[in-house]
Design a protein around this motif. Structure first.
Motif, PDB file in Angstrom:
ATOM      1  N   MET A 195       9.481   0.028 111.482  1.00 61.80           N
ATOM      2  CA  MET A 195       8.883  -0.734 110.388  1.00 61.80           C
ATOM      3  C   MET A 195       7.578  -0.099 109.927  1.00 61.80           C
ATOM      4  N   LYS A 196       6.836   0.474 110.851  1.00 58.71           N
ATOM      5  CA  LYS A 196       5.612   1.182 110.464  1.00 58.71           C
ATOM      6  C   LYS A 196       5.957   2.407 109.625  1.00 58.71           C
ATOM      7  N   GLU A 197       6.994   3.130 110.041  1.00 57.45           N
ATOM      8  CA  GLU A 197       7.423   4.302 109.285  1.00 57.45           C
ATOM      9  C   GLU A 197       7.989   3.904 107.925  1.00 57.45           C
ATOM     10  N   SER A 198       8.650   2.756 107.884  1.00 50.35           N
ATOM     11  CA  SER A 198       9.188   2.259 106.619  1.00 50.35           C
ATOM     12  C   SER A 198       8.067   2.045 105.612  1.00 50.35           C
ATOM     13  N   VAL A 199       6.963   1.487 106.093  1.00 56.06           N
ATOM     14  CA  VAL A 199       5.816   1.236 105.216  1.00 56.06           C
ATOM     15  C   VAL A 199       5.209   2.553 104.746  1.00 56.06           C
ATOM     16  N   VAL A 200       5.153   3.532 105.635  1.00 56.40           N
ATOM     17  CA  VAL A 200       4.621   4.852 105.274  1.00 56.40           C
ATOM     18  C   VAL A 200       5.431   5.442 104.124  1.00 56.40           C
ATOM     19  N   ALA A 202       7.525   3.820 102.096  1.00 53.68           N
ATOM     20  CA  ALA A 202       7.482   2.926 100.938  1.00 53.68           C
ATOM     21  C   ALA A 202       6.251   3.216 100.080  1.00 53.68           C
ATOM     22  N   LYS A 203       5.116   3.471 100.723  1.00 54.79           N
ATOM     23  CA  LYS A 203       3.890   3.782  99.979  1.00 54.79           C
ATOM     24  C   LYS A 203       4.025   5.098  99.229  1.00 54.79           C
ATOM     25  N   MET A 204       4.687   6.082  99.858  1.00 57.74           N
ATOM     26  CA  MET A 204       4.909   7.365  99.193  1.00 57.74           C
ATOM     27  C   MET A 204       5.821   7.189  97.978  1.00 57.74           C
ATOM     28  N   ALA A 205       6.902   6.437  98.177  1.00 57.67           N
ATOM     29  CA  ALA A 205       7.859   6.213  97.092  1.00 57.67           C
ATOM     30  C   ALA A 205       7.216   5.440  95.949  1.00 57.67           C
ATOM     31  N   GLN A 206       6.433   4.439  96.293  1.00 59.01           N
ATOM     32  CA  GLN A 206       5.764   3.635  95.268  1.00 59.01           C
ATOM     33  C   GLN A 206       4.811   4.500  94.445  1.00 59.01           C
ATOM     34  N   ALA A 207       4.052   5.339  95.126  1.00 62.82           N
ATOM     35  CA  ALA A 207       3.103   6.219  94.432  1.00 62.82           C
ATOM     36  C   ALA A 207       3.824   7.173  93.496  1.00 62.82           C
ATOM     37  N   GLU A 208       4.963   7.698  93.932  1.00 60.62           N
ATOM     38  CA  GLU A 208       5.711   8.632  93.095  1.00 60.62           C
ATOM     39  C   GLU A 208       6.351   7.942  91.892  1.00 60.62           C
ATOM     40  N   MET A 209       6.857   6.718  92.088  1.00 64.40           N
ATOM     41  CA  MET A 209       7.475   6.008  90.972  1.00 64.40           C
ATOM     42  C   MET A 209       6.437   5.670  89.895  1.00 64.40           C
ATOM     43  N   ILE A 210       5.183   5.538  90.314  1.00 65.18           N
ATOM     44  CA  ILE A 210       4.100   5.283  89.372  1.00 65.18           C
ATOM     45  C   ILE A 210       3.684   6.579  88.676  1.00 65.18           C
ATOM     46  N   LYS A 211       3.490   7.626  89.481  1.00 69.52           N
ATOM     47  CA  LYS A 211       2.985   8.894  88.959  1.00 69.52           C
ATOM     48  C   LYS A 211       4.061   9.662  88.191  1.00 69.52           C
ATOM     49  N   ASN A 267      10.828  13.421  95.236  1.00 69.86           N
ATOM     50  CA  ASN A 267       9.500  13.882  95.642  1.00 69.86           C
ATOM     51  C   ASN A 267       9.008  13.146  96.884  1.00 69.86           C
ATOM     52  N   SER A 268       9.225  11.844  96.927  1.00 66.55           N
ATOM     53  CA  SER A 268       8.740  11.063  98.071  1.00 66.55           C
ATOM     54  C   SER A 268       9.478  11.432  99.350  1.00 66.55           C
ATOM     55  N   ILE A 269      10.774  11.721  99.240  1.00 66.76           N
ATOM     56  CA  ILE A 269      11.549  12.141 100.415  1.00 66.76           C
ATOM     57  C   ILE A 269      11.020  13.469 100.944  1.00 66.76           C
ATOM     58  N   VAL A 270      10.823  14.427 100.046  1.00 66.24           N
ATOM     59  CA  VAL A 270      10.321  15.748 100.446  1.00 66.24           C
ATOM     60  C   VAL A 270       8.946  15.623 101.091  1.00 66.24           C
ATOM     61  N   GLN A 271       8.111  14.782 100.494  1.00 64.20           N
ATOM     62  CA  GLN A 271       6.776  14.570 101.050  1.00 64.20           C
ATOM     63  C   GLN A 271       6.852  13.939 102.440  1.00 64.20           C
ATOM     64  N   TYR A 272       7.728  12.965 102.616  1.00 69.23           N
ATOM     65  CA  TYR A 272       7.856  12.284 103.903  1.00 69.23           C
ATOM     66  C   TYR A 272       8.388  13.236 104.978  1.00 69.23           C
ATOM     67  N   VAL A 273       9.421  13.992 104.639  1.00 69.58           N
ATOM     68  CA  VAL A 273       9.991  14.936 105.602  1.00 69.58           C
ATOM     69  C   VAL A 273       8.950  15.965 106.012  1.00 69.58           C
ATOM     70  N   ALA A 274       8.187  16.453 105.035  1.00 71.57           N
ATOM     71  CA  ALA A 274       7.155  17.446 105.340  1.00 71.57           C
ATOM     72  C   ALA A 274       6.100  16.871 106.276  1.00 71.57           C
ATOM     73  N   SER A 275       5.730  15.625 106.051  1.00 73.92           N
ATOM     74  CA  SER A 275       4.692  15.012 106.876  1.00 73.92           C
ATOM     75  C   SER A 275       5.171  14.703 108.287  1.00 73.92           C
ATOM     76  N   ARG A 276       6.488  14.568 108.453  1.00 70.06           N
ATOM     77  CA  ARG A 276       7.025  14.200 109.762  1.00 70.06           C
ATOM     78  C   ARG A 276       7.610  15.378 110.532  1.00 70.06           C
ATOM     79  N   SER A 277       8.015  16.428 109.843  1.00 73.79           N
ATOM     80  CA  SER A 277       8.635  17.549 110.541  1.00 73.79           C
ATOM     81  C   SER A 277       7.886  18.858 110.354  1.00 73.79           C
ATOM     82  N   GLY A 278       7.150  18.975 109.246  1.00 72.95           N
ATOM     83  CA  GLY A 278       6.427  20.206 108.983  1.00 72.95           C
ATOM     84  C   GLY A 278       7.314  21.353 108.565  1.00 72.95           C
ATOM     85  N   ARG A 279       8.589  21.063 108.259  1.00 72.54           N
ATOM     86  CA  ARG A 279       9.519  22.150 107.967  1.00 72.54           C
ATOM     87  C   ARG A 279       9.570  22.521 106.495  1.00 72.54           C
TER      88      ARG A 279
END
Length: 377
Positions: A195-200, A202-211, A267-279
């Motif tokens: 649930m903590k990761e879900s919020v992380v 969700a915030k990325m996705a929300q920011a991207e849908m706005i930007k 964009n949010s998926i790529v950002q999340y994967v990068a932040s969690r795996s560094g790949r």
């Protein structure tokens, strides 16, 4: 990640035994849950994303001003575009769909697909709507994560998204759960980390849908949604706009609007994967070209003093300047242009449209979304 789940499992088992309120089926469930929880980001393993296009088949979802404007179609088009972009640009991300055609899929089955795939992230795409008689000017995007206690403001979304259960007949019985100490402990296992990761995310996705999507911010929220409650990984439900708003309905029904929302989620998926795996390098810096960007380029060159029309093939556009040998160019020699603070990358140059079409055709396998733009030099 493995040690996080191991700690959660041991803590859960300890609590059950300490309370001496457990049954064999509860212990079996917890042990099974532990076995199927994904260890996200393991070296060499793909990051698995499950994309869930909301509704489908006999369940149209929300309906717009025309009976042909249906939530299920918008969600499907956006979801498939996100998957296409991920597959084209990131070989280390595996995409799994809960549905790839216009079919009805039970909420439990959607979660089952994600759990069986041992997904690292679950994203369900939907379109919002207000009841008839409500304000038609309400618009914007929302991102939902799981909550076992629902705020009053989110109750309408919870009712609408869970209403599909009524179409499932006897199968709907599986969604019932009680508030016993055992069930609460089981939900804690899901909630503690996921649930903590879900919020992380969700915030990325929300920011991207706005930007990137250009939408109005209506916040990251929580609701007791069945499709999120049954998944055992970070899970988010995205409401990409309001069908009840005429302006937003028109945007969501357009190809350009659907592509913009797909870009946002991508964009949010790529950002999340990068932040969690560094790949993945340069997370969320590149979006697929939009028709309006081509128009913007064409508008720019009208001011040139010595006009000479040149045709080029646009392959990428983004907010960060890329090096000429960046892997995102996939070996192509690309030229950089700037417009309104964004970087536009083109390949090749031709004096006629026919020649430009040949250039575009030659790179379509690498960049299926490439299109021709004109410059005047």
């Amino acid at each position: 990640m493995f040690y996080i789940y191991l700690s959660a499992f041991l803590l859960t088992l300890q609590r059950i035994i300490a309370n001496m309120k457990f049954s064999l089926h509860i212990i079996i469930f917890v042990c099974t849950l532990f076995c199927i929880l994904p260890a996200a980001g393991a070296d060499g393993d793909p990051f698995i994303v499950v994309l869930d296009a909301g509704h489908g088949g006999k369940d149209p979802g929300t309906i717009g001003s025309s009976r042909t404007n249906r939530e299920k179609d918008i969600a499907f088009n956006i979801t498939m575009e996100v998957g296409r972009m991920l597959k084209s640009n990131h070989s280390d991300i595996k995409v799994v769909y809960t549905r790839s055609t216009d079919v009805f899929v039970e909420l439990g089955r959607r979660a089952e697909i994600a759990n069986k795939a041992k997904a690292n992230l679950f994203i369900s795409v939907h379109v919002n709507s207000l009841p008839k008689g409500s304000r038609r000017n309400v618009m914007g995007v929302q991102s939902y994560t799981l909550s076992l206690s629902t705020a009053e403001t989110n109750l309408e979304v919870e009712k609408r998204e869970n209403s599909v259960i009524a179409l499932e007949g006897e199968a709907a019985k599986k969604y019932n759960y009680n508030a016993s100490p055992e069930s609460n402990i089981m939900f804690e296992l899901m909630q503690d980390h996921d649930m903590k990761e879900s919020v992380v995310f969700a915030k990325m996705a929300q920011a991207e849908m706005i930007k990137t999507g250009g939408r109005k911010d209506m916040g990251v929220r929580q609701a007791n949604l069945a499709v999120l409650r049954l998944t055992y990984m970070p899970s988010v439900l995205l409401e990409v706009g309001f069908m009840s708003n005429p302006t937003e309905e028109k945007f969501l029904m357009s190809k350009s609007g659907q592509k913009r929302m797909a870009n946002s989620i991508y964009n949010s998926i790529v950002q999340y994967v990068a932040s969690r795996s560094g790949r993945i390098q340069e997370p969320a810096t590149v979006v697929m070209p939009q028709p309006e960007e081509a128009a913007a380029v064409q508008e720019t060159v009208k001011a040139a003093k010595a006009p000479r029309t040149v045709y080029k093939v646009q392959v990428l556009a983004g907010n960060v300047k890329l090096k000429s040998n960046d892997r995102q160019f996939k070996g192509l020699k690309c030229e950089m242009h700037t417009k309104n603070g964004r970087y536009i990358y083109t390949h090749g140059s031709a004096s006629t449209m026919k020649e430009a079409q040949k250039i575009r055709k030659s790179i379509l396998k690498k960049f299926p979304g490439a299109f021709i733009v004109t410059f005047e030099e």
